[in-house]
Design a protein around this motif. Structure first.
Motif, PDB file in Angstrom:
ATOM      1  N   VAL A 197       0.677  -0.730  -0.104  1.00  0.00           N
ATOM      2  CA  VAL A 197      -0.083   0.264   0.034  1.00  0.00           C
ATOM      3  C   VAL A 197       1.188   1.376  -0.238  1.00  0.00           C
ATOM      4  O   VAL A 197       1.958   1.053   0.276  1.00  0.00           O
ATOM      5  CB  VAL A 197      -1.035  -0.330   1.619  1.00  0.00           C
ATOM      6  N   PRO A 198      -0.087   2.596  -0.662  1.00  0.00           N
ATOM      7  CA  PRO A 198       0.778   3.169  -1.343  1.00  0.00           C
ATOM      8  C   PRO A 198       1.302   4.308   0.633  1.00  0.00           C
ATOM      9  O   PRO A 198       0.171   4.119   1.548  1.00  0.00           O
ATOM     10  CB  PRO A 198       0.147   4.321  -1.533  1.00  0.00           C
ATOM     11  N   LEU A 224      -6.117  -6.562  -8.203  1.00  0.00           N
ATOM     12  CA  LEU A 224      -6.595  -5.613  -8.824  1.00  0.00           C
ATOM     13  C   LEU A 224      -6.186  -4.375  -6.885  1.00  0.00           C
ATOM     14  O   LEU A 224      -7.306  -5.448  -6.868  1.00  0.00           O
ATOM     15  CB  LEU A 224      -7.582  -5.577  -9.077  1.00  0.00           C
ATOM     16  N   ARG A 225      -5.767  -3.858  -7.050  1.00  0.00           N
ATOM     17  CA  ARG A 225      -4.819  -2.902  -6.155  1.00  0.00           C
ATOM     18  C   ARG A 225      -6.223  -1.228  -7.109  1.00  0.00           C
ATOM     19  O   ARG A 225      -5.429  -0.917  -7.722  1.00  0.00           O
ATOM     20  CB  ARG A 225      -4.146  -2.708  -5.829  1.00  0.00           C
ATOM     21  N   PRO A 226      -6.320  -1.155  -6.030  1.00  0.00           N
ATOM     22  CA  PRO A 226      -7.098   0.129  -6.021  1.00  0.00           C
ATOM     23  C   PRO A 226      -6.013   1.450  -6.514  1.00  0.00           C
ATOM     24  O   PRO A 226      -5.923   2.610  -7.037  1.00  0.00           O
ATOM     25  CB  PRO A 226      -8.003   1.583  -5.601  1.00  0.00           C
ATOM     26  N   LEU A 253      -5.940 -10.501 -14.663  1.00  0.00           N
ATOM     27  CA  LEU A 253      -5.951  -9.379 -14.569  1.00  0.00           C
ATOM     28  C   LEU A 253      -5.317  -8.921 -13.166  1.00  0.00           C
ATOM     29  O   LEU A 253      -5.737  -9.197 -12.301  1.00  0.00           O
ATOM     30  CB  LEU A 253      -7.032  -8.286 -15.100  1.00  0.00           C
ATOM     31  N   VAL A 254      -3.758  -8.400 -13.748  1.00  0.00           N
ATOM     32  CA  VAL A 254      -3.327  -8.981 -12.280  1.00  0.00           C
ATOM     33  C   VAL A 254      -2.423  -6.803 -12.448  1.00  0.00           C
ATOM     34  O   VAL A 254      -1.729  -6.859 -13.000  1.00  0.00           O
ATOM     35  CB  VAL A 254      -1.813  -9.481 -12.165  1.00  0.00           C
ATOM     36  N   SER A 255      -2.707  -6.169 -10.962  1.00  0.00           N
ATOM     37  CA  SER A 255      -2.243  -4.985 -10.990  1.00  0.00           C
ATOM     38  C   SER A 255      -0.629  -5.212 -10.864  1.00  0.00           C
ATOM     39  O   SER A 255      -0.477  -5.958 -10.596  1.00  0.00           O
ATOM     40  CB  SER A 255      -2.448  -4.118  -9.534  1.00  0.00           C
ATOM     41  N   SER A 256      -0.284  -4.212 -11.432  1.00  0.00           N
ATOM     42  CA  SER A 256       1.866  -3.818 -11.262  1.00  0.00           C
ATOM     43  C   SER A 256       2.077  -2.186 -11.289  1.00  0.00           C
ATOM     44  O   SER A 256       1.276  -1.423 -11.766  1.00  0.00           O
ATOM     45  CB  SER A 256       2.293  -4.086 -12.634  1.00  0.00           C
ATOM     46  N   ARG A 257       3.110  -2.526 -10.162  1.00  0.00           N
ATOM     47  CA  ARG A 257       3.769  -1.099 -10.994  1.00  0.00           C
ATOM     48  C   ARG A 257       4.127  -0.864 -11.919  1.00  0.00           C
ATOM     49  O   ARG A 257       5.013   0.204 -12.114  1.00  0.00           O
ATOM     50  CB  ARG A 257       4.315  -0.080  -9.921  1.00  0.00           C
ATOM     51  N   HIS A 258       4.715  -1.693 -12.335  1.00  0.00           N
ATOM     52  CA  HIS A 258       6.408  -1.759 -14.045  1.00  0.00           C
ATOM     53  C   HIS A 258       5.580  -2.843 -14.461  1.00  0.00           C
ATOM     54  O   HIS A 258       5.877  -3.960 -14.722  1.00  0.00           O
ATOM     55  CB  HIS A 258       7.379  -2.565 -13.117  1.00  0.00           C
TER      56      HIS A 258
END
Length: 153
Positions: free
Chosen positions: A13-14, A110-112, A133-138
């Protein structure tokens, strides 16, 4: 022989969520310290802070790993031979694929707070899941690692 991971990402998390959670606990402390005298307010606040930390660590602990012919996203794993077309998506494409154009059978990690993702087609005839479907920063690096996976036995 086990090699190092081709790709490894923790969907933490941010910092903003930590700051907002801390402010929420501070507001809780302020209301409890006024209402309840003595150490009870501090105990309630400590418990709330502990629960907040546990929740944020747990939610942000999901890992995306490509290693040794396997792709792991969260608790799900798929072998390289069942990975089909891979596409790194921008924010708008991710929004559409996770919303209007979504398939209810798809596996989602997924992460919002992450607005981009990777769409991974599943080509296993025994698996009803059409894609992940996978969230990613990169997402480009993840897509490259998935594309580089050795296919077949």
């Amino acid at each position: 022989m086990t090699s190092g991971p081709d790709y490894d990402e923790r969907l933490a998390v941010p910092l903003r969520w930590w700051a907002q959670g801390t402010m929420l606990v501070a507001a809780l402390w302020l209301t409890v310290v006024v209402a309840v005298p003595g150490p009870t307010a501090w105990v309630v606040t400590a418990v709330a802070l502990g629960l907040l930390a546990l929740a944020l660590f747990w939610y942000g602990d999901a890992r995306v790993v490509v290693r040794d012919g396997w792709f792991q996203a969260g608790r799900a794993r798929i072998e390289a031979e069942h990975v089909g077309t891979v596409a790194a998506l921008d924010a708008e494409q991710t929004r559409l694929v996770s919303g209007r154009d979504a398939d209810a059978r798809a596996y989602l990690l997924l992460r919002p707070y992450l607005h981009r993702a990777v769409r991974v087609e599943v080509v296993d005839p025994a698996d009803p899941t059409p894609y992940w479907l996978v969230s990613s920063r990169h997402p480009e690096a993840l897509a490259d690692a998935l594309t580089a996976l050795p296919r077949g036995r």
